[in-house]
Design an enzyme around this catalytic site. Structure first.
Site, PDB file in Angstrom:
ATOM      1  N   PRO A   1       0.800  -1.227   0.000  1.00 55.93           N
ATOM      2  CA  PRO A   1       0.000   0.000   0.000  1.00 55.93           C
ATOM      3  C   PRO A   1       0.837   1.283   0.000  1.00 55.93           C
ATOM      4  O   PRO A   1       0.844   2.047   0.970  1.00 55.93           O
ATOM      5  CB  PRO A   1      -0.833  -0.144   1.278  1.00 55.93           C
ATOM      6  CG  PRO A   1       0.063  -0.917   2.195  1.00 55.93           C
ATOM      7  CD  PRO A   1       0.780  -1.893   1.298  1.00 55.93           C
ATOM      8  N   CYS A   2       1.501   1.540  -1.104  1.00 52.39           N
ATOM      9  CA  CYS A   2       2.343   2.730  -1.216  1.00 52.39           C
ATOM     10  C   CYS A   2       1.521   4.014  -1.072  1.00 52.39           C
ATOM     11  O   CYS A   2       2.072   5.057  -0.713  1.00 52.39           O
ATOM     12  CB  CYS A   2       3.137   2.704  -2.515  1.00 52.39           C
ATOM     13  SG  CYS A   2       2.163   2.402  -3.999  1.00 52.39           S
TER      14      CYS A   2
END
Length: 168
Positions: free
Chosen positions: A126-127
């Site tokens: 989940p950048c």
């Protein structure tokens, strides 16, 4: 590639026997006209990954840490950045510096940003939950850029992102 609908639009995944090799974000070239796949034809692990992505983008607090990824060809630094980023749960955020410190490289915030900028597994890694030190949205390389990043944080009700921006 398997193409599927989410609350943000069509996404796609590619995989190998080892796990998911790529997540393709909405707005990516060719997705809008690609045929939707039949989930029944997917290997169980990939089907679970797709279901997790769909649920997360629909606003459910899903932890995608158990989805197997094929990290073949990734160097150890990127692997460590992705592992630390996966530990940032839905609705939470971290800074590039915090991820750098978590992997034992406290001066590598820019390297963390570069690794996340080439993240082949967005949403699963989940950048979008990683922010600048001042909490600003910077460097989201997926289609839609910062607008997409903001929308994903809004969906997750992350602190400071619990309502839509008037100017987003």
């Amino acid at each position: 590639m398997f193409v599927f609908e989410t609350a943000l639009g069509r996404c796609g995944v590619r995989w190998s026997e080892a796990g998911i090799t790529e997540v393709v974000m909405p707005g990516s070239r060719g997705l809008a006209t690609a045929s939707l796949g039949d989930p029944a034809a997917l290997p169980e692990a990939v089907r679970a990954g797709v279901a997790g992505i769909v649920a997360l983008l629909a606003g459910e607090r899903c932890d995608l840490c158990d989805i197997a990824l094929d990290e073949t060809g990734l160097d150890e630094f990127r692997r460590s950045v992705y592992a630390a980023t996966r530990a940032v749960g839905p609705g939470a955020t971290a800074t590039y510096g915090e991820i750098a410190r978590a992997i034992g490289a406290p001066t590598a915030a820019r390297g963390v940003g570069a690794a996340l900028g080439s993240n082949p597994f967005p949403i699963i890694v989940p950048c979008h939950r990683v922010l600048a030190a001042d909490g600003a949205l910077h460097g989201f390389s997926a289609p839609g850029g910062i607008t997409t990043k903001r929308r994903m944080l809004e969906i997750e009700c992350a602190p400071g992102f619990t309502q839509e921006s008037l100017f987003g």
